[in-house]
Design an enzyme around this catalytic site. Structure first.
Site, PDB file in Angstrom:
ATOM      1  N   ASN A 167      72.166  -7.882 -14.230  1.00 56.07           N
ATOM      2  CA  ASN A 167      72.174  -7.371 -12.447  1.00 56.07           C
ATOM      3  C   ASN A 167      70.904  -6.810 -11.557  1.00 56.07           C
ATOM      4  O   ASN A 167      70.144  -7.450 -10.807  1.00 56.07           O
ATOM      5  CB  ASN A 167      73.651  -6.648 -11.918  1.00 56.07           C
ATOM      6  CG  ASN A 167      74.192  -7.233 -12.423  1.00 56.07           C
ATOM      7  OD1 ASN A 167      74.286  -8.412 -12.511  1.00 56.07           O
ATOM      8  ND2 ASN A 167      75.539  -6.331 -12.767  1.00 56.07           N
ATOM      9  N   ASP A 168      70.546  -5.871 -12.498  1.00 55.99           N
ATOM     10  CA  ASP A 168      69.363  -4.884 -12.522  1.00 55.99           C
ATOM     11  C   ASP A 168      68.225  -6.682 -13.154  1.00 55.99           C
ATOM     12  O   ASP A 168      67.033  -6.164 -11.839  1.00 55.99           O
ATOM     13  CB  ASP A 168      68.827  -4.098 -13.229  1.00 55.99           C
ATOM     14  CG  ASP A 168      69.692  -2.860 -12.429  1.00 55.99           C
ATOM     15  OD1 ASP A 168      70.110  -3.005 -10.729  1.00 55.99           O
ATOM     16  OD2 ASP A 168      70.384  -2.117 -12.845  1.00 55.99           O
ATOM     17  N   HIS A 221      78.807  -2.725  -6.574  1.00 58.45           N
ATOM     18  CA  HIS A 221      79.331  -2.000  -7.418  1.00 58.45           C
ATOM     19  C   HIS A 221      80.597  -2.218  -6.782  1.00 58.45           C
ATOM     20  O   HIS A 221      82.015  -2.580  -6.973  1.00 58.45           O
ATOM     21  CB  HIS A 221      79.219  -0.788  -7.265  1.00 58.45           C
ATOM     22  CG  HIS A 221      78.187  -0.623  -8.695  1.00 58.45           C
ATOM     23  ND1 HIS A 221      78.435  -0.545  -9.862  1.00 58.45           N
ATOM     24  CD2 HIS A 221      76.596  -0.558  -8.712  1.00 58.45           C
ATOM     25  CE1 HIS A 221      77.469  -0.551 -11.162  1.00 58.45           C
ATOM     26  NE2 HIS A 221      77.022  -0.877 -10.169  1.00 58.45           N
ATOM     27  N   CYS A 229      75.269  -7.581 -20.308  1.00 55.02           N
ATOM     28  CA  CYS A 229      76.703  -7.083 -19.417  1.00 55.02           C
ATOM     29  C   CYS A 229      76.019  -7.478 -18.514  1.00 55.02           C
ATOM     30  O   CYS A 229      77.329  -6.410 -18.056  1.00 55.02           O
ATOM     31  CB  CYS A 229      76.665  -5.511 -20.640  1.00 55.02           C
ATOM     32  SG  CYS A 229      75.053  -4.643 -20.371  1.00 55.02           S
ATOM     33  N   ARG A 244      77.622   3.455 -22.102  1.00 54.27           N
ATOM     34  CA  ARG A 244      76.379   3.648 -21.362  1.00 54.27           C
ATOM     35  C   ARG A 244      75.985   4.953 -21.091  1.00 54.27           C
ATOM     36  O   ARG A 244      77.094   5.710 -20.678  1.00 54.27           O
ATOM     37  CB  ARG A 244      76.286   2.491 -20.088  1.00 54.27           C
ATOM     38  CG  ARG A 244      74.965   2.874 -20.032  1.00 54.27           C
ATOM     39  CD  ARG A 244      74.306   1.387 -18.748  1.00 54.27           C
ATOM     40  NE  ARG A 244      75.218   2.077 -17.270  1.00 54.27           N
ATOM     41  CZ  ARG A 244      74.792   0.761 -16.393  1.00 54.27           C
ATOM     42  NH1 ARG A 244      74.412  -0.079 -16.273  1.00 54.27           N
ATOM     43  NH2 ARG A 244      75.992   1.549 -15.862  1.00 54.27           N
ATOM     44  N   ARG A 273      70.030  -6.245  -5.296  1.00 52.95           N
ATOM     45  CA  ARG A 273      71.061  -6.860  -5.771  1.00 52.95           C
ATOM     46  C   ARG A 273      72.209  -6.358  -4.631  1.00 52.95           C
ATOM     47  O   ARG A 273      73.291  -7.334  -4.644  1.00 52.95           O
ATOM     48  CB  ARG A 273      71.620  -6.494  -6.723  1.00 52.95           C
ATOM     49  CG  ARG A 273      72.002  -4.765  -6.869  1.00 52.95           C
ATOM     50  CD  ARG A 273      71.303  -4.486  -8.553  1.00 52.95           C
ATOM     51  NE  ARG A 273      73.166  -3.804  -8.630  1.00 52.95           N
ATOM     52  CZ  ARG A 273      73.037  -3.776  -9.833  1.00 52.95           C
ATOM     53  NH1 ARG A 273      72.889  -3.565 -10.779  1.00 52.95           N
ATOM     54  NH2 ARG A 273      74.303  -3.132 -10.408  1.00 52.95           N
ATOM     55  N   GLU A 309      66.575  -4.521 -18.376  1.00 55.98           N
ATOM     56  CA  GLU A 309      66.579  -4.267 -16.692  1.00 55.98           C
ATOM     57  C   GLU A 309      66.093  -5.069 -16.238  1.00 55.98           C
ATOM     58  O   GLU A 309      65.510  -4.722 -14.604  1.00 55.98           O
ATOM     59  CB  GLU A 309      68.063  -4.354 -16.387  1.00 55.98           C
ATOM     60  CG  GLU A 309      68.243  -3.021 -17.019  1.00 55.98           C
ATOM     61  CD  GLU A 309      69.372  -1.909 -16.370  1.00 55.98           C
ATOM     62  OE1 GLU A 309      70.369  -2.453 -15.732  1.00 55.98           O
ATOM     63  OE2 GLU A 309      69.746  -0.983 -16.808  1.00 55.98           O
ATOM     64  N   ARG A 347      80.486   2.186 -17.824  1.00 60.82           N
ATOM     65  CA  ARG A 347      80.035   2.639 -17.067  1.00 60.82           C
ATOM     66  C   ARG A 347      80.905   4.200 -16.945  1.00 60.82           C
ATOM     67  O   ARG A 347      81.060   3.891 -15.570  1.00 60.82           O
ATOM     68  CB  ARG A 347      79.118   1.426 -15.801  1.00 60.82           C
ATOM     69  CG  ARG A 347      78.819   0.272 -16.044  1.00 60.82           C
ATOM     70  CD  ARG A 347      79.062  -0.532 -14.329  1.00 60.82           C
ATOM     71  NE  ARG A 347      78.153  -1.214 -14.359  1.00 60.82           N
ATOM     72  CZ  ARG A 347      78.766  -2.229 -14.449  1.00 60.82           C
ATOM     73  NH1 ARG A 347      80.410  -3.170 -14.722  1.00 60.82           N
ATOM     74  NH2 ARG A 347      77.727  -4.122 -14.248  1.00 60.82           N
TER      75      ARG A 347
HETATM   76  C1  PEP Z   1      73.187  -4.441 -14.812  1.00 59.90           C
HETATM   77  O1  PEP Z   1      72.031  -4.619 -14.277  1.00 59.90           O
HETATM   78  O2  PEP Z   1      73.096  -5.840 -15.432  1.00 59.90           O
HETATM   79  C2  PEP Z   1      74.494  -3.772 -15.824  1.00 59.90           C
HETATM   80  C3  PEP Z   1      75.029  -4.354 -16.834  1.00 59.90           C
HETATM   81  O3  PEP Z   1      73.949  -2.676 -15.466  1.00 59.90           O
HETATM   82  P1  PEP Z   1      74.587  -2.618 -13.553  1.00 59.90           P
HETATM   83  O4  PEP Z   1      75.230  -3.086 -13.572  1.00 59.90           O
HETATM   84  O5  PEP Z   1      75.586  -0.784 -13.406  1.00 59.90           O
HETATM   85  O6  PEP Z   1      73.389  -1.567 -13.064  1.00 59.90           O
HETATM   86 MG    MG Z   2      72.090  -1.936 -14.675  1.00 55.88          MG
END
Ligand code: PEP
Ligand code: MG
Length: 594
Positions: free
Chosen positions: A466-467, A201, A514, A344, A477, A443, A308
């Site tokens: 990402n997840d 993040h 996303c 979200r 990650r 995810e 977010r």
């Molecule tokens: C993801 O996991 O791709 C996502 C968009 O959510 P975050 O990055 O907030 O976990």
């Molecule tokens: Mg995520």
């Protein structure tokens, strides 16, 4: 890793996570600093007073230590007495005090800042000592500095980013969302951190704030001191400390070049992402703070594809109230230039914790009680947010998105609570939208496997790569040692994404993406070939993605995808896609694999 080194100049290689070049002075951030005042003195006439303030704090610190010693003696506790002797010796040490005074005089900075620089100096010396016992004694200096800082505090509570004259580049071991949330970002030029990966993040926040950032530098905090000259090249992932003059000139040129190219891309911001053969992709923007909305619009966002909302929790010491939520959401959904806003529900846990819940006790928080799991346990906290989202929906088109769904039960339970809040508000006569689209984030691999079932429960999917990559490839990650394995073009990942889109389209619902992959220019045609309906990304990526899509065809994208899916290994896919994209868009990708 030190990639290159001359006398004073050295270069470190990390992971460039937010593009652009920043040139400035190091500010070594320690989370503790957020409570301490750092500022430049307004003019030199204030220097003698500042030196006196420092000396007074030294005397106070010494008196306190003597007092503690006296009390310990009275209580016949002898053990820590000699440690206190050591601390008093440090306080009186001429080298220690003179160095701090020299910094105040020479740099015109306040005593706290000077003291912090002295501490950095000692840390560097101690860290170089091989004997583990001696090197650990830096903690004594640290202790003394803390005490003096405490005695200095209470006079003026400002941070370097609030009053500093020039911008600084933050160098830190890591930056938690809470750290970055409280910084005044207009005083910060860039970030360089020891840890972190592309989708941590910290990286996401740096990108959303348009600040160049390099993470995963291993031990940059050991190599630099506050005040060092530094270059952060977020495009190539290089950080240069104390650059020699020619190198500095080169980077100044590179910065000019980058800034000009960014302005050039902005020409595409307002154009639709329509291929040459008329396939249209909706382009959304990911935001963490409502302050990012103007930037999103300038860069060409057509909607907010991911808000977010967990950052509302991270910002503060107490839980946000329904009004706090509502005030934020209303500002997002009333924005006239956006077709809709996807809110979200909060995704706390994983690598995001609110202030009051700093440390997760879980062994594996990424797979722990996070996101929807947390919400379904803490129903009242969740319902507070749901009510606020409903209330905001009366003011503009709102979609709701549930994170980390892994089963049909979870989405049904979330929908049940959403319905309960709707009924509650209606019975109180509160104005809300007559309907609101409900989405599930895809995810977790399980969600991909049951995508056909989930598609019957919701109005849209949003793929969180990402997840999804983290869980499908079993790669933390945020772990910089694993970034080499973090591969969006892995055949498994491509197959997962394809399945989600196909299942969604079979059920006649839309699929957005996303995760960071959506804004990766290298993946643009691959995703186009999958026929994703919407790509939502950080605002900086939007103009470039639009440009690429506008210069492509859906036909070629499908052929490219088919070819990519035929390979057995991630490296084959990558090599093929890089080659294709470089050949097809030579201006865009010329430096891509440097
Ligand atoms: C993801 O996991 O791709 C996502 C968009 O959510 P975050 O990055 O907030 O976990
Ligand atoms: Mg995520």
């Amino acid at each position: 890793m030190r990639a290159d080194q001359t006398d004073k100049t050295f270069v470190l290689k990390g992971i460039g996570v937010s593009p652009g070049v920043a040139i400035g002075r190091v500010y070594r951030f320690d989370p503790l600093d957020s409570k301490i005042a750092f500022y430049k003195l307004k003019d030199d006439s204030l220097i003698p007073k500042e030196v006196l303030r420092f000396k007074k704090a030294l005397t106070e610190s010494e008196q306190q230590l003597l007092e503690i010693q006296k009390n310990l003696k009275k209580a016949k506790v002898t053990e820590p007495l000699y440690v206190i002797d050591v601390h008093i010796l440090i306080l009186k040490d001429k080298i220690f005090t003179n160095r701090t005074i020299k910094y105040i005089r020479r740099l015109g900075i306040n005593a706290e800042w000077a003291l912090r620089m002295t501490l950095d100096h000692y840390k560097q010396i101690f860290e170089g000592v091989e004997d583990a016992y001696i090197s650990s004694r830096v903690s004594d200096v640290q202790y003394v500095v803390q005490r003096v800082l405490r005695n200095l505090s209470g006079e003026k509570q400002e941070n370097v980013w609030e009053t500093g004259q020039d911008g600084v580049i933050i160098v830190s071991h890591d930056l938690s969302p809470a750290d970055t949330a409280q910084m005044k970002l207009d005083k910060i030029l860039g970030f360089a951190t020891d840890s972190g990966g592309r989708t941590s993040h910290t990286a996401i926040v740096a990108r959303s704030m348009e600040l160049p950032a390099v993470v995963g530098l291993d031990n940059i905090t050991r190599s630099v001191r506050t005040g060092d000259e530094i270059i952060v090249d977020g495009t190539s992932g290089l950080v240069v400390i104390n650059p020699y003059p020619d190198m500095l000139k080169r980077y100044e040129e590179k910065k000019r070049h980058y800034d000009a190219a960014r302005d050039e891309y902005l020409k595409y911001a307002k154009l639709p992402a329509m291929t040459l053969d008329n396939y249209h992709v909706q382009i959304g923007c990911n935001i963490e703070f409502i302050e990012e909305i103007p930037s999103a619009i300038v860069h060409g966002a057509e909607n907010i594809g991911l808000y977010r909302t967990e950052f509302l929790y991270i910002y503060r010491d107490e839980l946000p109230t329904e009004e706090d939520h509502f005030n934020n959401y209303r500002q997002v959904v009333t924005e006239k230039n956006l077709s809709w806003s996807t809110i979200r529900t909060f995704d706390l846990g994983g690598d995001k914790f609110p202030n009051y819940q700093k440390q997760s006790k879980e062994l594996n928080p990424q797979m722990g009680l996070r996101a929807i799991r947390f919400c379904l346990k803490e129903v009242e906290i969740f319902k507070t947010q749901l009510r606020a989202i409903w209330r905001a929906s009366a003011f503009g088109k709102t979609k709701i998105l549930f994170p980390m769904i892994s089963s049909v039960d979870e989405i049904r339970e979330a929908k049940k609570l959403l319905e309960e809040t709707r009924q509650e508000l209606l019975s109180r006569g509160v104005k809300i939208a007559s309907e609101m689209e409900i989405g599930a984030m895809i995810e977790v691999p399980a969600a991909v496997i049951i995508a056909d079932k989930l598609a019957q429960e919701v109005d849209f999917f949003s793929i969180g790569t990402n997840d999804l990559i983290q869980y499908s490839l079993a790669i933390d990650r945020a772990n910089e040692r694993l970034t080499y394995l973090y591969e969006p073009l892995h055949p498994a990942v491509l197959r997962l994404i394809k399945r989600v889109v196909d299942m969604a389209h079979e059920a006649k619902i839309r699929t957005a993406m996303c995760g960071e992959m959506a804004g990766d220019p290298l993946c643009a045609l691959i995703l186009l070939g999958m026929e994703l309906d919407e790509l939502s990304m950080n605002h900086l990526a939007i103009p470039r993605i639009k440009k690429i899509i506008r210069e492509s065809t859906i036909k070629e994208s499908k052929i490219l995808l088919e070819k990519a899916l035929s390979f057995n290994t991630a490296s084959e896919v990558r090599a093929y896609v890089v080659d294709y994209m470089m050949g097809r868009f030579p201006d865009e990708f010329q430096n891509e694999e440097d």
